[in-house]
Scaffold this active site. Structure first.
Site, PDB file in Angstrom:
ATOM      1  N   SER A 258      38.564  26.720  -5.775  1.00 32.12           N
ATOM      2  CA  SER A 258      38.074  25.432  -6.262  1.00 32.12           C
ATOM      3  C   SER A 258      38.026  25.423  -7.786  1.00 32.12           C
ATOM      4  CB  SER A 258      36.677  25.170  -5.701  1.00 32.12           C
ATOM      5  OG  SER A 258      35.789  26.105  -6.275  1.00 32.12           O
ATOM      6  N   LYS A 259      37.605  24.286  -8.307  1.00 30.44           N
ATOM      7  CA  LYS A 259      37.589  24.080  -9.758  1.00 30.44           C
ATOM      8  C   LYS A 259      36.912  25.206 -10.526  1.00 30.44           C
ATOM      9  CE  LYS A 259      37.795  19.049 -10.454  1.00 30.44           C
ATOM     10  NZ  LYS A 259      39.102  18.953  -9.902  1.00 30.44           N
ATOM     11  N   ARG A 260      35.876  25.801  -9.906  1.00 32.99           N
ATOM     12  CA  ARG A 260      35.173  26.829 -10.683  1.00 32.99           C
ATOM     13  C   ARG A 260      36.030  28.081 -10.850  1.00 32.99           C
ATOM     14  NH1 ARG A 260      32.336  30.427  -7.105  1.00 32.99           N
ATOM     15  NH2 ARG A 260      32.852  29.724  -5.013  1.00 32.99           N
TER      16      ARG A 260
END
Ligand code: GLU
Length: 499
Positions: A258-260
């Protein structure tokens, strides 16, 4: 109704246009595409925009652009049409209405008048008793008259599916094997919202059937929707397709990528200088393997080798270093002229090349591409690694300064080199090499002691392609002036440590 037998498999990728094009989605689409191409089938792109509040035109465009960029050509779908058009669900509402009628007529659906507040309250009470948070089927038990009364009062109603209250729902998943679900654990889920629009599960099932989809290859997160969809299909008189749920793309910490963890949108990778063929190759190998060591494959090779039976249950790991390595390999496979065409826009956005190029500038970019290909992992690397070919100014990095440019004796070497190179009638690799070695011999130093400072002076860096080749390409005038300027700055102590 029995599904017609098609010539090849019919698969679909069915994104909801509610955001960007996450690489995990592209990977799922790619598996569908490869599967269809390998087996002479059809790849359908269907847009599932029944979430009226979250679907946007912008997201739809982003999906179509992303697919076009990476080369996932759809055989049927938006813009290209096909025998089961339209392929955008918001344009198919009448078809869903017909199917709602069918279920109501067969007693397999019922109107539910419970308000969201009532539902939330009852769910809370159920949770307190430890019961699973399911719809309590209150409206399923309403008599026809009671239901009519509520409707006449103008209470908004959704439509729910009447799920069998006992028995099992089973199907064979090509990746996860035999799946079994106890029907009492399956909710009487909503199939038509109070707005009149279908829910995902309903529209998906109707379209899979009407579009004669033979294989549903989709993300693992939908595994729990599948028994509901199988039940709906049966209630509508359709035969379920074959299912294959593909595991999530994971990050190195084994959680969903994911984005993180980094960039997730396909177009971010484009902006970072990745080639579409590298993305395609890399994503195909996330969760699928050829079974041998071969990793760099063209779309044709991937197609030839792809099969769902090598898709594992544990998701592939999104390893950015590997992606970079693959991208470098793909960059090196490009003919220099083609690589130059890809580098030019990057150089233009960095203001290293003008908007319109002369023939000469274009030819020069091809030469730079050829010399630098070996060193690039992304197209954008050209800005950090090769700006000195295009700009008049050199920016010296700290290492070039500390290792060479502030060293005693270096200004002499640089000036002698400038003196030796200036008169060369032919500024070619061989002549440059001969002159450089000559200067080293005269000064009684190793060739390396001339080569390294020259590189630092001309490029501002301590590494790069062969010095003689790069000097030839930078060109005599710029080389001479950079050697002299660096000598001068060095003598004036301009390279002194600032900290
Ligand atoms: N619209 C659904 C999604 O984006 C599609 C799921 C499916 O392939 O059935 O997750």
């Amino acid at each position: 109704m029995v599904r017609e037998v098609c010539d090849g498999p019919r698969v679909r990728f069915a994104p909801s246009p509610t955001g960007g094009l996450h690489v995990g989605l592209v990977r799922t689409a790619l598996f569908n595409w490869l599967f269809a191409r390998k087996r002479g089938g059809t790849f359908i792109l269907r847009i599932e925009d029944t979430d009226e509040a979250r679907s946007t035109e912008e997201s739809l465009r982003a999906i179509l652009d992303g697919f076009r960029w990476i080369g996932l050509v759809w055989d049927e779908g938006p813009d290209v049409g096909g025998p089961y058009a339209p392929y955008i669900q918001s344009q198919r509402l009448e078809l869903y209405d017909e199917h709602f009628e069918k279920l109501l007529a067969h007693g397999r659906a019922y109107h539910c008048f419970c308000t969201p507040e009532e539902l939330a309250e009852r769910r809370k009470q159920m949770a307190a008793t430890g019961a699973p948070p399911m719809y309590d089927r209150r409206c399923r038990r309403l008599s026809e008259r009671e239901a009519e009364e509520l409707a006449q009062q103008g209470r908004p109603a959704c439509l729910r599916f009447r799920m069998p209250e006992d028995g099992l729902t089973e199907f064979d998943d090509l990746v996860f094997g035999r799946m079994q679900f106890q029907n009492p654990t399956l909710d009487d889920f909503v199939i038509r919202k109070t707005s009149g629009w279908p829910t995902y599960n309903f529209a998906c099932v109707v379209d899979d059937a009407l579009m004669k989809v033979t294989h549903v290859i989709r993300a693992e997160q939908h595994l729990s929707n599948t028994p509901r969809q199988v039940q709906l299909l049966e209630a509508l008189g359709y035969e379920p397709p074959i299912y294959a749920h593909v595991p999530h793309v994971l990050a190195s910490d084994r959680t969903k990528y994911s984005k993180r963890h980094g960039a997730t949108d396909l177009m971010e990778f484009r902006q970072q200088g990745y080639l579409p063929q590298a993305m395609l190759n890399f994503l195909a190998l996330l969760g699928w393997s050829t079974g041998d060591e071969q990793e760099i494959m063209s779309a044709e090779e991937l197609t030839e080798r792809f099969d769902l039976d090598r898709v594992g249950r544990s998701g592939g790991i999104f390893d950015t270093d590997k992606l970079k390595w693959m991208n470098g390999q793909c960059i090196r496979q490009l003919p220099p002229a083609e690589l130059a065409e890809r580098l030019i826009p990057v150089l233009q956005s960095a203001d290293l090349l003008p908007e319109t190029l002369t023939q000469e500038q274009r030819a020069y970019a091809v030469q730079v591409a050829e010399l630098m290909a070996e060193r690039l992992r992304t197209l954008n690397d050209i800005v950090d690694l090769g700006a000195y070919f295009f700009s008049d100014e050199v920016s010296y990095d700290e290492k070039a300064k500390s290792k060479w440019l502030r060293k005693e004796g270096v200004p002499d070497v640089l000036e002698r080199l400038a003196d030796a190179l200036e008169p060369l009638p032919d500024f070619s690799v061989d002549a440059i090499e001969q002159a450089t070695r000559g200067v080293a011999a005269e000064l009684g130093i190793s060739a390396a002691k001339a080569i390294h400072p020259a590189r630092a002076a001309v490029t501002g860096m301590t590494f790069g392609p062969s010095l003689f080749h790069l000097l030839e390409l930078v060109g005599k005038d710029r080389v001479i002036s950079r050697l002299r300027k660096a000598a001068e700055l060095s003598r004036a102590d301009a390279f002194a440590a600032t900290a």
